[in-house]
Scaffold this motif. Structure first.
Motif, short mmCIF file in Angstrom:
data_model
loop_
_atom_site.label_atom_id
_atom_site.label_comp_id
_atom_site.label_asym_id
_atom_site.label_seq_id
_atom_site.Cartn_x
_atom_site.Cartn_y
_atom_site.Cartn_z
N THR A 245 -27.63 -20.70 -13.75
CA THR A 245 -26.41 -21.25 -14.32
C THR A 245 -25.34 -21.35 -13.23
O THR A 245 -24.59 -22.30 -13.17
N VAL A 246 -25.28 -20.29 -12.41
CA VAL A 246 -24.27 -20.22 -11.36
C VAL A 246 -24.99 -20.26 -10.01
O VAL A 246 -25.90 -19.46 -9.77
N VAL A 247 -24.60 -21.18 -9.15
CA VAL A 247 -25.35 -21.41 -7.92
C VAL A 247 -24.42 -21.30 -6.71
O VAL A 247 -23.35 -21.91 -6.69
N ALA A 248 -24.84 -20.55 -5.70
CA ALA A 248 -24.11 -20.57 -4.43
C ALA A 248 -24.75 -21.66 -3.58
O ALA A 248 -25.84 -21.47 -3.04
N ARG A 249 -24.08 -22.80 -3.50
CA ARG A 249 -24.65 -23.96 -2.80
C ARG A 249 -24.63 -23.74 -1.29
O ARG A 249 -25.55 -24.09 -0.59
N THR A 250 -23.55 -23.16 -0.79
CA THR A 250 -23.52 -22.82 0.63
C THR A 250 -23.03 -21.39 0.80
O THR A 250 -22.19 -20.91 0.05
N VAL A 251 -23.60 -20.73 1.79
CA VAL A 251 -23.21 -19.36 2.15
C VAL A 251 -22.88 -19.39 3.64
O VAL A 251 -23.76 -19.59 4.46
N ARG A 252 -21.61 -19.26 3.96
CA ARG A 252 -21.22 -19.29 5.37
C ARG A 252 -20.79 -17.90 5.83
O ARG A 252 -19.95 -17.25 5.21
N GLU A 254 -18.66 -16.15 8.33
CA GLU A 254 -17.59 -16.40 9.31
C GLU A 254 -17.22 -15.08 9.95
O GLU A 254 -17.63 -14.02 9.49
N SER A 255 -16.41 -15.17 11.02
CA SER A 255 -16.09 -13.93 11.74
C SER A 255 -15.30 -12.97 10.85
O SER A 255 -15.38 -11.76 11.00
N THR A 256 -14.55 -13.50 9.89
CA THR A 256 -13.74 -12.63 9.05
C THR A 256 -14.45 -12.24 7.75
O THR A 256 -13.91 -11.49 6.96
N GLY A 257 -15.61 -12.79 7.52
CA GLY A 257 -16.33 -12.45 6.29
C GLY A 257 -17.14 -13.63 5.78
O GLY A 257 -17.55 -14.50 6.54
N LEU A 258 -17.33 -13.66 4.45
CA LEU A 258 -18.18 -14.68 3.86
C LEU A 258 -17.38 -15.79 3.19
O LEU A 258 -16.29 -15.56 2.68
N GLY A 259 -17.95 -16.99 3.18
CA GLY A 259 -17.41 -18.09 2.40
C GLY A 259 -18.53 -18.70 1.57
O GLY A 259 -19.59 -19.04 2.10
N LEU A 260 -18.33 -18.80 0.26
CA LEU A 260 -19.37 -19.33 -0.63
C LEU A 260 -18.82 -20.51 -1.41
O LEU A 260 -17.70 -20.45 -1.91
N ASP A 261 -19.62 -21.57 -1.53
CA ASP A 261 -19.28 -22.63 -2.47
C ASP A 261 -20.14 -22.44 -3.70
O ASP A 261 -21.36 -22.55 -3.62
N VAL A 262 -19.48 -22.12 -4.80
CA VAL A 262 -20.21 -21.77 -6.02
C VAL A 262 -20.05 -22.86 -7.07
O VAL A 262 -18.93 -23.27 -7.36
N THR A 268 -16.43 -25.98 -9.63
CA THR A 268 -16.76 -25.45 -8.31
C THR A 268 -15.72 -24.40 -7.91
O THR A 268 -14.53 -24.60 -8.14
N PHE A 269 -16.21 -23.30 -7.36
CA PHE A 269 -15.30 -22.26 -6.90
C PHE A 269 -15.52 -22.01 -5.42
O PHE A 269 -16.66 -21.94 -4.97
N ALA A 270 -14.43 -21.89 -4.67
CA ALA A 270 -14.55 -21.52 -3.26
C ALA A 270 -14.29 -20.03 -3.16
O ALA A 270 -13.16 -19.57 -3.24
N VAL A 271 -15.38 -19.26 -3.01
CA VAL A 271 -15.28 -17.81 -2.99
C VAL A 271 -15.18 -17.34 -1.53
O VAL A 271 -15.99 -17.74 -0.69
N ARG A 272 -14.17 -16.55 -1.24
CA ARG A 272 -14.05 -15.97 0.12
C ARG A 272 -14.07 -14.45 0.00
O ARG A 272 -13.68 -13.90 -1.01
N PRO A 298 -9.99 -18.56 -12.54
CA PRO A 298 -10.29 -18.63 -11.11
C PRO A 298 -9.07 -18.32 -10.24
O PRO A 298 -9.21 -17.71 -9.18
N GLU A 299 -7.87 -18.67 -10.69
CA GLU A 299 -6.66 -18.39 -9.90
C GLU A 299 -6.44 -16.89 -9.72
O GLU A 299 -5.79 -16.45 -8.79
N THR A 300 -6.95 -16.09 -10.66
CA THR A 300 -6.83 -14.64 -10.55
C THR A 300 -8.03 -14.08 -9.82
O THR A 300 -7.90 -13.25 -8.92
N LEU A 301 -9.21 -14.55 -10.22
CA LEU A 301 -10.47 -14.00 -9.72
C LEU A 301 -10.62 -14.20 -8.20
O LEU A 301 -10.88 -13.25 -7.46
N LEU A 302 -10.45 -15.45 -7.74
CA LEU A 302 -10.77 -15.77 -6.35
C LEU A 302 -9.88 -15.02 -5.34
O LEU A 302 -10.41 -14.43 -4.39
N PRO A 303 -8.56 -14.98 -5.52
CA PRO A 303 -7.76 -14.20 -4.57
C PRO A 303 -8.10 -12.72 -4.59
O PRO A 303 -8.09 -12.05 -3.56
N ALA A 304 -8.44 -12.21 -5.79
CA ALA A 304 -8.77 -10.78 -5.88
C ALA A 304 -10.06 -10.48 -5.12
O ALA A 304 -10.13 -9.52 -4.35
#
Lengths: 457, 254
Positions: A245-252, A254-262, A268-272, A298-304
């Motif tokens: 149901t929920v897919v991480a299309r890209t997993v990057r 980065e030097s500061t951590g992870l970036g996921l396109d979900v 679509t959510f940009a998870v950092r 998402p406005e609460t979830l993603l920054p947290a």
């Protein structure tokens, strides 16, 4: 009345253990309170207006629980959370006690509980969760947990006890979990990776589930992301990975951590995150799925999610005697393999100290070290030293992996000190340690002001 | 010189660190200039007579063990039995060891037939026997490892044990025997990396394999300092655990 008595007694014991410096009071108060009031968990859990979320899995429980709890907190909820990782019924009881005042009033809207694999049926029965998050099932401490099929049977019992309106959030990339939850179609939210960039070249030696959990034929893996997690299909029957149901299309990474396109349907959510490694991509995906399913915006979830730091001994950075150390907890072959994958991927050429203990909480059987692909560490070409009660066993394993250990120091704190002395001033280092070794290291680092006590985090 | 090492049921029966045993065999050959090839033979795959110089067989979960037992009822079982009779060395751990006996009787379900190479049989017990083990073996001296089994293996009159248990449970927790030997086949409950920590056992298996190739002489000694450290460390853990257990026993019975 018994509940009140249990709460008061438990709180006194918690206060006394902490006061006397015996520990953080993460288990004993709960143990005593549960003796006095066996249904304490049920009583307290039923007081939570937004219910209980239970998280289980061999690897990633603590991190996922923390990610979810912080996100819920960011939305203004009061969260009861066993953040110390004390995940047996007694630890969970202690967690509830801590959130309760002397009059037995519970300060909490919702609970996020990580639960030990074997305690799952009992805890599910007691706290009646509204959501159960199942992360993965790997080979762990065989002397304590027995065979994987035993755990799978235990989890089936837990699933049977789930109330009919509860949701199951489950990792679709794990064949055994997909099969265990196959009957939950409408109430199931599955998550998985879909990024070919983080695929492993082969199924690692430590991969546990090579056979179809439905018919016993061998499983075919189109992709392997981590351990036995991936895109699989049975060669004989119709069993295969359910489309998540929920897919991480890209997993990057980065030097500061992870970036996921979900992707979730057409959203679509940009998870950092500040966390690193493919295993944390799974943890983030699990927390995102659970968070959205619980109704978090998402406005609460993603920054947290982006703010959550590493949990106890999971990629924690500490400064001690001028050196910067990164601490990694290792518990089982898959976790150790992923720690090595992280070390290699960061390309930071820091010396490594591996501390292996074999006490009950570590697993008394150190055979698992031979299932770890330590050979992968060779490409870093950094000095590797060993410590702990089984410093000799891991040194021998390293030698067989073609890595001549440059130092072997029995003991834990002694190992740390003697190894630190070999590091250049202002240098960096990786410390990989098993559970009790990590506890001892953290305690010592806290004493020196380099880290905080884990129950106070 | 070149040895072919056959890892029986490598994919399904390698429950805990069994790879360490294969690593030890390969590495100790390599250090002596002996080439090795490891072939994995699984359920339904053919075992050719004379192809392999050494067998290793690990432990598995119930389902995998049943699959192996069925697989050995066919021609593969006959070939393996003949190879052992010919003197090909073999190390079988836990589940593999049990299936080399006459039968394995589980808690429920039908009895699993074994190959009957060892005059031994195994009955499922109710309690798991878990812990560090130290064994005194007449041929291999002190052997150390870790055991974790609920099956209790009993030796018949024609069976020769690997050794006597000094610390731990061994075959059945009663008669202090551990393991079983027949020709150059060794069965044991010491699971996982038993060979890296007990190089004398490893070298015995290699020497047997070389002898079958007509080789005479003794194996070149290797630097075993680290293996000795790991060995001593494991023996020490067994000792400490036994003391703790005794203290607990005394306390609870006072």
């Amino acid at each position: 009345m018994t509940t009140r008595l249990a709460i008061v007694t438990g709180r006194i014991v918690a206060w006394a253990t902490r006061r006397s410096g015996l520990g953080g009071g993460t288990a004993l108060p709960g143990l005593i309170a549960l003796r006095l009031a066996p249904d304490l968990l049920t009583t307290l859990a039923s007081k939570l207006p937004s219910g209980v979320v239970v998280i289980a899995g061999t690897n990633g429980k603590t991190t996922t629980a923390r990610l979810l709890a912080e996100s819920l907190r960011a939305s203004g909820l009061h969260v009861v959370h066993n953040r110390s990782g004390s995940n047996l019924p007694r630890g969970i009881a202690a967690t509830f006690l801590e959130a309760t005042d002397w009059l037995g009033r519970l300060d909490g809207d919702i609970a996020v509980l990580e639960v030990d694999e074997f305690a799952l049926p009992a805890v599910v029965r007691a706290v009646k969760p509204r959501m159960l998050v199942l992360l993965n099932l790997f080979r762990d401490q065989l002397d304590r947990y027995g065979e994987l099929e035993t755990i799978a049977r235990t989890w089936r019992k837990a699933l049977d006890k789930l109330s009919p309106d509860a949701t199951v959030v489950v990792n679709a990339d794990d064949p055994i979990l997909a099969e265990l939850t196959a009957g939950f179609q409408e109430r199931r939210c599955t998550f998985g990776l879909e990024d070919p960039a983080v695929v492993l070249p082969t199924l690692p030696h430590a991969a546990d589930w090579r056979l179809c959990p439905r018919c016993g034929a061998s499983l075919e893996y189109e992709r392997v992301y981590l351990g036995h997690l991936g895109r699989y299909r049975c060669r004989a029957c119709a069993f295969g990975r359910p489309a998540p149901t929920v897919v991480a299309r890209t997993v990057r990474q980065e030097s500061t951590g992870l970036g996921l396109d979900v992707d979730w349907g057409n959203r679509t959510f940009a998870v950092r995150s500040r966390l690193s490694g493919v295993y944390n991509a799974y943890n983030l995906l699990a927390a995102t799925s659970a968070g959205v399913a619980l109704g978090l915006a998402p406005e609460t979830l993603l920054p947290a999610l982006a703010e959550v730091p590493a949990a106890f001994g999971r990629q924690e950075r500490v400064r001690v005697a001028g050196r910067e150390l990164t601490l990694l907890l290792i518990k089982n072959p898959t976790g150790f393999n992923e720690a090595i994958r992280l070390l290699v991927s960061t390309k930071r050429h820091c010396p490594v100290l591996i501390v292996i203990n074999d006490l009950d909480a570590d697993g008394r059987d150190v055979s698992w070290l031979w299932d770890v692909d330590l050979e992968a560490l060779r490409v870093l070409s950094v000095p590797v030293s060993t410590g702990g009660i089984r410093s000799g066993e891991i040194a021998l394993r390293l030698a067989y992996a073609g890595i001549e250990p440059c130092g072997r120091y029995p003991g834990v704190v002694e190992a740390l000190d003697r190894w630190l002395a070999t590091l250049p001033p202002e240098g960096c280092g990786w410390v990989l340690a098993t559970y009790t070794a990590m506890l001892e290291l953290r305690r010592e680092l806290a004493r020196r002001g380099a880290a905080v006590e884990f129950w106070a985090q | 010189m070149r040895l072919t090492i056959c890892w029986l049921y490598a994919r399904t029966m390698n429950i805990y660190g069994d790879r360490g045993n294969v690593l030890a065999l390969v590495e100790r050959c390599r250090r002596r200039g002996i080439e090795t090839e490891v072939v994995e033979i699984g359920v339904g795959e053919l075992l050719e007579p004379g192809r392999c110089d050494l067998f290793f067989w690990g432990g598995g979960q119930d389902r995998e063990q049943i699959a192996a037992a069925e697989d050995l009822q066919g021609p593969k079982g006959e070939v393996l039995r003949a190879e052992i009779e010919r003197g090909v060395p073999l190390l079988a751990v836990c589940g593999g060891y049990q299936l080399l006996g006459r039968f394995y009787r589980p808690h429920e379900g039908p009895e699993l037939p074994g190959l009957g190479v060892f005059d031994a049989w195994t009955v499922a017990g109710s309690q798991r026997m878990i812990g560090n083990v130290v064994v005194d073996s007449p041929d291999f001296g002190e052997v150390v490892g870790f055991e974790n089994h609920s099956g209790r293996t009993f030796l018949g009159p024609r069976a020769r044990p690997l050794g006597t248990v000094r610390i731990g449970y061994g075959n059945n927790g009663k008669d202090r025997t551990e393991g079983c030997r027949y020709h150059n086949a060794i069965g044991t409950y010491l699971h996982g990396p038993v060979l890296p920590k007990n190089p004398q056992l490893t070298d015995h298996l290699i020497a047997c394999a070389l002898t079958l190739h007509g080789w005479v002489g003794s194996l070149e000694p290797l630097d075993d300092a680290l293996a000795r450290v790991a060995h001593e460390e494991a023996v020490e853990r067994a000792r400490v655990e036994r003391q703790a257990l005794r203290r607990f026993w005394l306390l609870t019975r006072r």
